[in-house]
Scaffold this motif. Structure first.
Motif, mmCIF file in Angstrom:
data_model
loop_
_atom_site.group_PDB
_atom_site.id
_atom_site.type_symbol
_atom_site.label_atom_id
_atom_site.label_comp_id
_atom_site.label_asym_id
_atom_site.label_seq_id
_atom_site.Cartn_x
_atom_site.Cartn_y
_atom_site.Cartn_z
ATOM 1 N N GLN A 218 4.526 -43.439 -26.814
ATOM 2 C CA GLN A 218 5.641 -42.542 -26.528
ATOM 3 C C GLN A 218 5.301 -41.152 -27.029
ATOM 4 O O GLN A 218 4.483 -40.986 -27.922
ATOM 5 C CB GLN A 218 6.938 -43.006 -27.194
ATOM 6 C CG GLN A 218 7.012 -42.791 -28.685
ATOM 7 C CD GLN A 218 6.023 -43.632 -29.444
ATOM 8 O OE1 GLN A 218 5.779 -44.756 -29.085
ATOM 9 N NE2 GLN A 218 5.423 -43.067 -30.491
ATOM 10 N N TYR B 196 16.610 -45.761 -24.108
ATOM 11 C CA TYR B 196 18.051 -46.005 -24.139
ATOM 12 C C TYR B 196 18.847 -44.721 -24.071
ATOM 13 O O TYR B 196 19.928 -44.674 -23.504
ATOM 14 C CB TYR B 196 18.440 -46.777 -25.401
ATOM 15 C CG TYR B 196 18.040 -48.221 -25.376
ATOM 16 C CD1 TYR B 196 17.332 -48.791 -26.429
ATOM 17 C CD2 TYR B 196 18.352 -49.035 -24.290
ATOM 18 C CE1 TYR B 196 16.957 -50.117 -26.398
ATOM 19 C CE2 TYR B 196 17.973 -50.367 -24.250
ATOM 20 C CZ TYR B 196 17.279 -50.895 -25.318
ATOM 21 O OH TYR B 196 16.899 -52.211 -25.285
ATOM 22 N N ARG C 85 15.224 -43.588 -28.721
ATOM 23 C CA ARG C 85 15.040 -44.908 -29.288
ATOM 24 C C ARG C 85 14.105 -45.679 -28.380
ATOM 25 O O ARG C 85 14.297 -45.746 -27.180
ATOM 26 C CB ARG C 85 16.351 -45.655 -29.462
ATOM 27 C CG ARG C 85 16.224 -46.740 -30.539
ATOM 28 C CD ARG C 85 17.510 -47.442 -30.757
ATOM 29 N NE ARG C 85 17.551 -48.650 -29.929
ATOM 30 C CZ ARG C 85 18.653 -49.353 -29.722
ATOM 31 N NH1 ARG C 85 19.791 -48.960 -30.220
ATOM 32 N NH2 ARG C 85 18.617 -50.427 -28.996
ATOM 33 N N ARG C 86 13.108 -46.262 -28.985
ATOM 34 C CA ARG C 86 12.074 -46.985 -28.267
ATOM 35 C C ARG C 86 12.374 -48.468 -28.373
ATOM 36 O O ARG C 86 12.208 -49.058 -29.430
ATOM 37 C CB ARG C 86 10.727 -46.634 -28.906
ATOM 38 C CG ARG C 86 9.530 -47.394 -28.399
ATOM 39 C CD ARG C 86 8.308 -46.975 -29.199
ATOM 40 N NE ARG C 86 8.562 -47.027 -30.627
ATOM 41 C CZ ARG C 86 7.720 -46.586 -31.549
ATOM 42 N NH1 ARG C 86 6.581 -46.025 -31.180
ATOM 43 N NH2 ARG C 86 8.008 -46.660 -32.829
ATOM 44 N N ASN D 227 14.034 -51.680 -29.264
ATOM 45 C CA ASN D 227 15.001 -52.009 -30.297
ATOM 46 C C ASN D 227 14.683 -51.364 -31.638
ATOM 47 O O ASN D 227 15.270 -51.704 -32.658
ATOM 48 C CB ASN D 227 15.079 -53.528 -30.486
ATOM 49 C CG ASN D 227 15.869 -54.164 -29.365
ATOM 50 O OD1 ASN D 227 16.838 -53.595 -28.899
ATOM 51 N ND2 ASN D 227 15.440 -55.323 -28.927
ATOM 52 N N THR D 228 13.747 -50.441 -31.653
ATOM 53 C CA THR D 228 13.383 -49.800 -32.912
ATOM 54 C C THR D 228 14.252 -48.565 -33.120
ATOM 55 O O THR D 228 14.831 -48.032 -32.179
ATOM 56 C CB THR D 228 11.913 -49.376 -32.909
ATOM 57 O OG1 THR D 228 11.736 -48.309 -31.966
ATOM 58 C CG2 THR D 228 11.015 -50.542 -32.529
ATOM 59 N N PRO D 229 14.333 -48.113 -34.348
ATOM 60 C CA PRO D 229 15.086 -46.881 -34.613
ATOM 61 C C PRO D 229 14.430 -45.659 -33.979
ATOM 62 O O PRO D 229 13.395 -45.757 -33.353
ATOM 63 C CB PRO D 229 15.091 -46.804 -36.142
ATOM 64 C CG PRO D 229 14.854 -48.173 -36.603
ATOM 65 C CD PRO D 229 13.947 -48.798 -35.583
ATOM 66 N N LEU D 230 15.017 -44.534 -34.208
ATOM 67 C CA LEU D 230 14.662 -43.326 -33.478
ATOM 68 C C LEU D 230 13.237 -42.853 -33.718
ATOM 69 O O LEU D 230 12.703 -42.943 -34.815
ATOM 70 C CB LEU D 230 15.616 -42.206 -33.854
ATOM 71 C CG LEU D 230 17.078 -42.396 -33.444
ATOM 72 C CD1 LEU D 230 17.909 -41.236 -33.941
ATOM 73 C CD2 LEU D 230 17.192 -42.538 -31.953
ATOM 74 N N VAL D 231 12.655 -42.308 -32.651
ATOM 75 C CA VAL D 231 11.392 -41.599 -32.734
ATOM 76 C C VAL D 231 11.691 -40.137 -32.430
ATOM 77 O O VAL D 231 12.314 -39.823 -31.426
ATOM 78 C CB VAL D 231 10.370 -42.158 -31.715
ATOM 79 C CG1 VAL D 231 9.100 -41.331 -31.741
ATOM 80 C CG2 VAL D 231 10.061 -43.617 -32.031
ATOM 81 N N PHE D 232 11.231 -39.261 -33.300
ATOM 82 C CA PHE D 232 11.595 -37.855 -33.227
ATOM 83 C C PHE D 232 10.487 -36.993 -32.642
ATOM 84 O O PHE D 232 9.292 -37.289 -32.826
ATOM 85 C CB PHE D 232 11.915 -37.328 -34.631
ATOM 86 C CG PHE D 232 13.226 -37.801 -35.180
ATOM 87 C CD1 PHE D 232 13.341 -39.061 -35.741
ATOM 88 C CD2 PHE D 232 14.349 -36.997 -35.120
ATOM 89 C CE1 PHE D 232 14.551 -39.515 -36.242
ATOM 90 C CE2 PHE D 232 15.568 -37.430 -35.623
ATOM 91 C CZ PHE D 232 15.668 -38.691 -36.175
#
Lengths: 117, 109
Positions: free
Chosen positions: B2, B30, B91-92, B94-99
């Motif tokens: 990503q 998402y 959000r990738r 079910n993981t938390p946010l990627v900034f």
């Protein structure tokens, strides 16, 4: 008051001396995560946890450990810190009541500035 | 994998309008979030778009086009206190946010 609490806020230490940064949230959130922030690199995810006893590696997990024995706590452990781990660290939590459901805003702690000499 | 791309710096005049763009490539998308961070502070949530279109919250609006993998944050009636870094995040799965790496906004008089 809903909050994410990190301790310590600042720490200067030496290479190889084990340290733990604590993180606690009082919002009963399922998700917790750790990020490090370095100039020009933004926020990079270290580890995350989707619930108690469930942890997964993020994008930069090398040199770090975490545990999630209780829902509210998610400590970050540096077993043998090195100077390249000098950074600003943020813990965050969010609620996610259904997988694939709406993304919930993350609540961040105030940050921990680590300097490793 | 990503990636998120956003400009590193933007300068705008007090009272004006500024748009900060974000393009992303990620699997399991998402929605797109925006966070604000003042120097020395923690990131704080601004907005979230799961569907195409514009979401407005006061002086701030956020837009998403899923087909173009693109979004933007629009800040109107800029104030000096809006000087900060702005991060888009996805959000990738079910993981938390990627900034993203953040856009530093400087508001000048």
């Amino acid at each position: 008051e809903a909050q994410v609490t990190q301790n310590p806020r600042y720490l200067i230490t030496v290479t190889g001396k084990k340290l733990t940064v604590t993180c606690s949230q009082n919002m009963n959130h399922e998700y917790m995560s750790w990020y490090r922030q370095d100039p020009g690199l933004g926020l990079r995810q270290i580890y995350y946890s989707m619930n108690v006893e469930v942890t997964d590696k993020g994008d930069v997990p090398e040199g770090y450990k975490v545990s999630r024995k209780e829902k509210r706590n998610f400590p970050l452990i540096l077993e043998s810190p090195s100077p390249n781990q000098t950074s600003l660290y943020f813990c965050a939590s969010s609620a996610d009541r259904s997988r694939g459901g709406p993304n919930q805003p993350q609540h961040f702690g105030d940050g921990t500035r680590l300097s490793i000499l | 994998g990503q990636s998120l791309e956003q400009p590193s710096e933007v300068t705008a005049v007090e009272g004006a309008i500024v748009q900060i763009n974000c393009t992303y490539q990620t699997s399991g998308f998402y929605g797109l979030s925006w966070y604000q961070q003042h120097d020395g502070g923690a990131p704080t949530f601004l907005s979230y778009n799961a569907l195409d279109g514009l979401e407005e919250t006061g002086r701030f609006s956020s837009f998403l086009s899923r087909s173009d993998s693109y979004g933007y944050l629009l800040l109107q009636e800029l104030q000096m206190k809006d000087s900060a870094s702005y991060f888009c995040a996805v959000r990738r799965g079910n993981t938390p946010l990627v900034f993203g790496k953040g856009t530093r906004l400087s508001v000048i008089a």
